[in-house]
Write a protein that holds these residues in place. Structure first.
Motif, PDB file in Angstrom:
ATOM      1  N   LEU A 147      54.735 -37.108  37.033  1.00 22.74           N
ATOM      2  CA  LEU A 147      54.933 -35.658  37.323  1.00 22.74           C
ATOM      3  C   LEU A 147      54.112 -35.143  38.489  1.00 22.74           C
ATOM      4  O   LEU A 147      54.678 -34.257  39.282  1.00 22.74           O
ATOM      5  CB  LEU A 147      54.674 -34.704  36.238  1.00 22.74           C
ATOM      6  CG  LEU A 147      55.469 -34.839  34.981  1.00 22.74           C
ATOM      7  CD1 LEU A 147      55.254 -33.907  33.881  1.00 22.74           C
ATOM      8  CD2 LEU A 147      57.098 -34.756  35.376  1.00 22.74           C
ATOM      9  N   SER A 148      52.877 -35.545  38.827  1.00 26.62           N
ATOM     10  CA  SER A 148      51.982 -35.349  39.951  1.00 26.62           C
ATOM     11  C   SER A 148      52.640 -35.909  41.185  1.00 26.62           C
ATOM     12  O   SER A 148      52.381 -35.369  42.355  1.00 26.62           O
ATOM     13  CB  SER A 148      50.745 -35.851  39.780  1.00 26.62           C
ATOM     14  OG  SER A 148      50.009 -35.168  38.638  1.00 26.62           O
ATOM     15  N   ARG A 149      53.499 -36.898  41.125  1.00 23.30           N
ATOM     16  CA  ARG A 149      54.087 -37.625  42.151  1.00 23.30           C
ATOM     17  C   ARG A 149      55.361 -36.810  42.725  1.00 23.30           C
ATOM     18  O   ARG A 149      56.000 -37.200  43.702  1.00 23.30           O
ATOM     19  CB  ARG A 149      54.235 -39.069  41.927  1.00 23.30           C
ATOM     20  CG  ARG A 149      52.995 -39.889  41.746  1.00 23.30           C
ATOM     21  CD  ARG A 149      52.149 -40.371  42.992  1.00 23.30           C
ATOM     22  NE  ARG A 149      50.970 -39.215  43.523  1.00 23.30           N
ATOM     23  CZ  ARG A 149      50.078 -38.968  42.915  1.00 23.30           C
ATOM     24  NH1 ARG A 149      49.655 -39.583  41.855  1.00 23.30           N
ATOM     25  NH2 ARG A 149      49.256 -38.092  43.468  1.00 23.30           N
ATOM     26  N   MET A 150      56.152 -36.177  41.398  1.00 27.75           N
ATOM     27  CA  MET A 150      57.545 -35.530  41.922  1.00 27.75           C
ATOM     28  C   MET A 150      56.901 -34.135  42.520  1.00 27.75           C
ATOM     29  O   MET A 150      56.147 -33.354  42.348  1.00 27.75           O
ATOM     30  CB  MET A 150      57.942 -35.400  40.651  1.00 27.75           C
ATOM     31  CG  MET A 150      58.349 -36.641  39.995  1.00 27.75           C
ATOM     32  SD  MET A 150      59.254 -36.583  38.318  1.00 27.75           S
ATOM     33  CE  MET A 150      60.849 -35.868  38.788  1.00 27.75           C
ATOM     34  N   GLU A 151      58.050 -33.667  43.102  1.00 24.64           N
ATOM     35  CA  GLU A 151      58.113 -32.129  43.481  1.00 24.64           C
ATOM     36  C   GLU A 151      58.065 -31.239  42.435  1.00 24.64           C
ATOM     37  O   GLU A 151      58.916 -31.351  41.369  1.00 24.64           O
ATOM     38  CB  GLU A 151      59.404 -31.996  44.419  1.00 24.64           C
ATOM     39  CG  GLU A 151      59.445 -32.826  45.636  1.00 24.64           C
ATOM     40  CD  GLU A 151      58.566 -32.408  46.434  1.00 24.64           C
ATOM     41  OE1 GLU A 151      58.106 -31.514  46.970  1.00 24.64           O
ATOM     42  OE2 GLU A 151      58.059 -33.169  47.489  1.00 24.64           O
ATOM     43  N   HIS A 152      57.390 -30.050  42.872  1.00 22.87           N
ATOM     44  CA  HIS A 152      57.096 -29.157  41.504  1.00 22.87           C
ATOM     45  C   HIS A 152      58.486 -28.443  41.114  1.00 22.87           C
ATOM     46  O   HIS A 152      58.587 -28.151  39.819  1.00 22.87           O
ATOM     47  CB  HIS A 152      56.337 -27.973  42.000  1.00 22.87           C
ATOM     48  CG  HIS A 152      54.716 -28.399  42.087  1.00 22.87           C
ATOM     49  ND1 HIS A 152      54.021 -28.474  40.859  1.00 22.87           N
ATOM     50  CD2 HIS A 152      53.853 -28.453  43.239  1.00 22.87           C
ATOM     51  CE1 HIS A 152      52.844 -28.940  41.429  1.00 22.87           C
ATOM     52  NE2 HIS A 152      52.712 -28.867  42.639  1.00 22.87           N
ATOM     53  N   ASP A 153      59.423 -28.406  41.806  1.00 24.11           N
ATOM     54  CA  ASP A 153      60.683 -27.862  41.401  1.00 24.11           C
ATOM     55  C   ASP A 153      61.822 -28.661  41.362  1.00 24.11           C
ATOM     56  O   ASP A 153      63.036 -28.452  41.056  1.00 24.11           O
ATOM     57  CB  ASP A 153      61.264 -26.516  42.344  1.00 24.11           C
ATOM     58  CG  ASP A 153      60.045 -25.450  42.180  1.00 24.11           C
ATOM     59  OD1 ASP A 153      59.356 -25.231  41.244  1.00 24.11           O
ATOM     60  OD2 ASP A 153      59.841 -24.975  43.484  1.00 24.11           O
ATOM     61  N   ALA A 154      61.526 -30.038  41.255  1.00 23.31           N
ATOM     62  CA  ALA A 154      62.460 -31.342  41.205  1.00 23.31           C
ATOM     63  C   ALA A 154      63.374 -31.085  39.785  1.00 23.31           C
ATOM     64  O   ALA A 154      62.678 -30.783  38.811  1.00 23.31           O
ATOM     65  CB  ALA A 154      61.775 -32.585  41.415  1.00 23.31           C
ATOM     66  N   PRO A 155      64.746 -31.056  40.013  1.00 22.01           N
ATOM     67  CA  PRO A 155      65.598 -31.011  38.832  1.00 22.01           C
ATOM     68  C   PRO A 155      65.111 -31.884  37.671  1.00 22.01           C
ATOM     69  O   PRO A 155      65.375 -31.867  36.618  1.00 22.01           O
ATOM     70  CB  PRO A 155      66.655 -31.020  39.235  1.00 22.01           C
ATOM     71  CG  PRO A 155      66.892 -31.673  40.515  1.00 22.01           C
ATOM     72  CD  PRO A 155      65.523 -31.238  41.153  1.00 22.01           C
ATOM     73  N   GLY A 156      64.643 -33.069  38.151  1.00 20.04           N
ATOM     74  CA  GLY A 156      64.490 -34.304  37.084  1.00 20.04           C
ATOM     75  C   GLY A 156      63.172 -34.257  36.367  1.00 20.04           C
ATOM     76  O   GLY A 156      63.161 -34.959  35.475  1.00 20.04           O
ATOM     77  N   ARG A 157      62.426 -33.065  36.728  1.00 21.32           N
ATOM     78  CA  ARG A 157      61.377 -32.995  35.808  1.00 21.32           C
ATOM     79  C   ARG A 157      61.483 -32.772  34.509  1.00 21.32           C
ATOM     80  O   ARG A 157      60.795 -33.384  33.410  1.00 21.32           O
ATOM     81  CB  ARG A 157      60.222 -31.910  36.290  1.00 21.32           C
ATOM     82  CG  ARG A 157      59.696 -32.130  37.718  1.00 21.32           C
ATOM     83  CD  ARG A 157      59.097 -31.100  38.187  1.00 21.32           C
ATOM     84  NE  ARG A 157      57.966 -30.651  37.623  1.00 21.32           N
ATOM     85  CZ  ARG A 157      56.556 -31.080  37.777  1.00 21.32           C
ATOM     86  NH1 ARG A 157      56.255 -32.033  38.822  1.00 21.32           N
ATOM     87  NH2 ARG A 157      55.615 -30.796  36.999  1.00 21.32           N
ATOM     88  N   ALA A 158      62.477 -31.866  34.074  1.00 23.32           N
ATOM     89  CA  ALA A 158      62.676 -31.459  32.631  1.00 23.32           C
ATOM     90  C   ALA A 158      63.399 -32.711  31.875  1.00 23.32           C
ATOM     91  O   ALA A 158      63.103 -32.965  30.658  1.00 23.32           O
ATOM     92  CB  ALA A 158      63.699 -30.387  32.703  1.00 23.32           C
ATOM     93  N   GLU A 159      64.234 -33.350  32.726  1.00 22.71           N
ATOM     94  CA  GLU A 159      64.765 -34.640  32.040  1.00 22.71           C
ATOM     95  C   GLU A 159      63.836 -35.786  31.639  1.00 22.71           C
ATOM     96  O   GLU A 159      63.931 -36.254  30.619  1.00 22.71           O
ATOM     97  CB  GLU A 159      65.789 -35.305  33.094  1.00 22.71           C
ATOM     98  CG  GLU A 159      67.129 -34.432  33.172  1.00 22.71           C
ATOM     99  CD  GLU A 159      67.068 -33.143  33.885  1.00 22.71           C
ATOM    100  OE1 GLU A 159      66.062 -33.043  34.703  1.00 22.71           O
ATOM    101  OE2 GLU A 159      67.957 -32.301  33.906  1.00 22.71           O
ATOM    102  N   VAL A 160      62.838 -35.754  32.487  1.00 23.24           N
ATOM    103  CA  VAL A 160      61.874 -36.736  32.278  1.00 23.24           C
ATOM    104  C   VAL A 160      61.024 -36.258  30.891  1.00 23.24           C
ATOM    105  O   VAL A 160      60.669 -37.120  30.281  1.00 23.24           O
ATOM    106  CB  VAL A 160      60.687 -36.936  33.509  1.00 23.24           C
ATOM    107  CG1 VAL A 160      59.539 -37.648  33.176  1.00 23.24           C
ATOM    108  CG2 VAL A 160      61.433 -37.714  34.563  1.00 23.24           C
ATOM    109  N   VAL A 161      60.588 -35.060  30.859  1.00 24.91           N
ATOM    110  CA  VAL A 161      59.904 -34.496  29.695  1.00 24.91           C
ATOM    111  C   VAL A 161      60.829 -34.756  28.504  1.00 24.91           C
ATOM    112  O   VAL A 161      60.112 -35.262  27.407  1.00 24.91           O
ATOM    113  CB  VAL A 161      59.328 -33.298  30.124  1.00 24.91           C
ATOM    114  CG1 VAL A 161      58.818 -32.738  28.766  1.00 24.91           C
ATOM    115  CG2 VAL A 161      58.388 -33.232  31.205  1.00 24.91           C
TER     116      VAL A 161
END
Length: 476
Positions: free
Chosen positions: A265-279
């Motif tokens: 998550l630290s390497r992804m953009e803060h507002d990237a839509p994929g963050r929720a999918e990863v979690v």
């Protein structure tokens, strides 16, 4: 990449957890509970000293966006010095603590754990540097080598009749090999000559992480100090072994996955839509594995404890049954820190840690005088409530609503329910013979696997997210 890293670290921790369960069973058969309680006391004391001196640097090193080689070298040297001083402090406190707590045999155990403390601190920064570069295969290589060396040392010491000293030898060898291996592999990622002031940004972030970890430590370990001081080493031995079963999902999945999740998550953009999918994918995978495991421990440990351990361990199965649901919920709540720290929400992470520490410590202090069973029940109730708050905060930070979170839990919950029903139809876990117990256990396993296969579409969707999400390693 995420799935590969998760599988690497989860496989490693599966081996670690299996080794620890085997070691615990062998030691429980070789020594009485009060001797096991000496190590159960020494481990949190060592962890406390390590926590006080870690300064939160490992998390800060993984997360910091612009870490250069000189800063890494400064952090590495600082931890090496601090580790040596912390080990000396534990060694100096060994004899006074044995006298003050009236726990004969504690001093030699603590002397061994002085070396464990020094080596464990030494290993923190080089391991964090490897994690920062997503080098989880190299991390796993070192951890696996350390585990094999430690198991070999433990086996030799146990066969030599050294008793509880064999368990101390295991921990010393484990941490020593980790320290040497990680330092060797991280050598090219750090340079000498950095100034202490250059790592001020790391220390600021690490300070918040440190305070949160300190509160988490108090919540996880004050119970052991109180039980040892008030109820004695035998009660502590019972609790320590039951607690070890409770933390299996944390050791197997959540702790290693949290490190991978935070680095990702630290390497992804803060507002990237994929963050929720990863979690969500991590939630689903964790719940599917953890809920059936802890449901089995809650209902299925009475027969093996009674059949294979001495009468001195009476009451262990009841403690495991109460703590198992806590282990399942905490395995999900454990991702709170990874999500919040990756988003820079270190203050909120600290406040949740404060809630957790204060609530659990108050429960321990209020109930230890009522006996071990009362303390365990109070711990379970408070821990479940606090974990629910942490899960809610994690979901909000990741942009996950309640319905979506419930869907993450569904495969594991349905598999557990089906497994318990199948076990009951097969005769139940309260069998009077090993054969009868084995039939119920196999029925449970078959039902769990069957439900997981029926719901494989949901699980495969989560795996695809973890397979296809790509993030860049930190720059060298």
């Amino acid at each position: 990449m995420i799935l590969r890293n998760l599988l690497t670290m989860t496989g490693l921790n599966l081996a670690k957890a299996g080794a620890m369960v085997l070691i615990s069973v062998l030691i429980a058969g070789a020594v009485p509970p009060h001797e096991y309680g000496l190590v159960a006391f020494a481990i949190p004391l060592m962890a406390f000293v390590t926590l006080l001196t870690d300064l939160g640097l490992s998390s800060a090193v993984v997360r910091h966006p612009g870490l250069d080689a000189r800063q890494a070298g400064t952090a590495l040297g600082l931890m090496g010095l601090v580790g040596a001083l912390a080990g000396l402090a534990v060694a100096a406190a060994a004899a006074p603590l044995e006298r003050a707590l009236a726990m004969p045999g504690l001093a030699p155990v603590l002397l061994g754990f002085a070396a464990v403390t020094a080596c464990g601190l030494w290993a923190t920064v080089p391991r964090a540097l490897l994690e920062r570069h997503l080098a989880y295969r190299r991390v796993a290589l070192v951890e696996a080598g350390a585990l094999l060396a430690a198991l070999l040392g433990f086996g030799v010491a146990l066969l030599a009749g050294l008793g509880i000293a064999a368990l101390v030898a295991f921990h010393v060898l484990l941490q020593a090999v980790r320290a040497i291996g990680f330092t060797g592999l991280a050598r090219g990622l750090a340079e000498r000559g950095g100034r202490l002031g250059a790592i001020a940004p790391l220390l600021r972030v690490g300070g918040w992480v440190f305070m949160t970890n300190l509160l988490g430590f108090a919540a996880r370990n004050l119970d052991r100090f109180l039980i040892g001081a008030v109820l004695g080493a035998a009660a502590l031995g019972l609790y320590g072994l039951a607690y070890q079963f409770m933390t299996l999902p944390l050791m197997l999945i959540s702790w290693p996955a949290s490190g991978v999740l935070m680095a990702t998550l630290s390497r992804m953009e803060h507002d990237a839509p994929g963050r929720a999918e990863v979690v969500c994918a991590v939630f689903t995978a964790t719940a599917t594995a953890v809920i059936p495991l802890m449901a089995f421990l809650a209902f299925g440990t009475r027969y093996p404890v009674g059949a294979f351990l001495s009468p001195q361990w009476a009451g262990l199965a009841e403690l495991i049954a109460v703590l198992a649901p806590v282990g399942a919920v905490q395995a999900i709540a454990a991702y709170n820190g990874a999500v919040l720290v990756a988003r820079g929400r270190v203050r909120l992470n600290f406040l949740l840690g404060l809630l957790n520490g204060v609530a659990l410590c108050a429960a321990f202090a209020a109930t230890v005088w009522l006996g071990l069973a009362a303390l365990v029940r109070a711990y379970a109730v408070v821990a479940l409530l606090v974990s629910a708050v942490m899960v809610a905060a994690t979901c909000r930070a990741a942009g996950i609503d309640g319905h979506r979170f419930a869907r993450c839990l569904l495969p594991g919950a349905l598999a557990s329910a089906a497994g318990l029903l199948a076990a009951a139809l097969g005769g139940g876990f309260e069998a009077r013979s090993t054969a009868g117990y084995a039939v119920s256990a196999l029925a449970y396993l078959a039902a769990v696997v069957g439900v997981v296969l029926l719901l494989r579409g949901r699980l495969l969707a989560s795996l695809r997210v973890l397979v296809h999400t790509r993030v860049a390693s930190a720059p060298r």
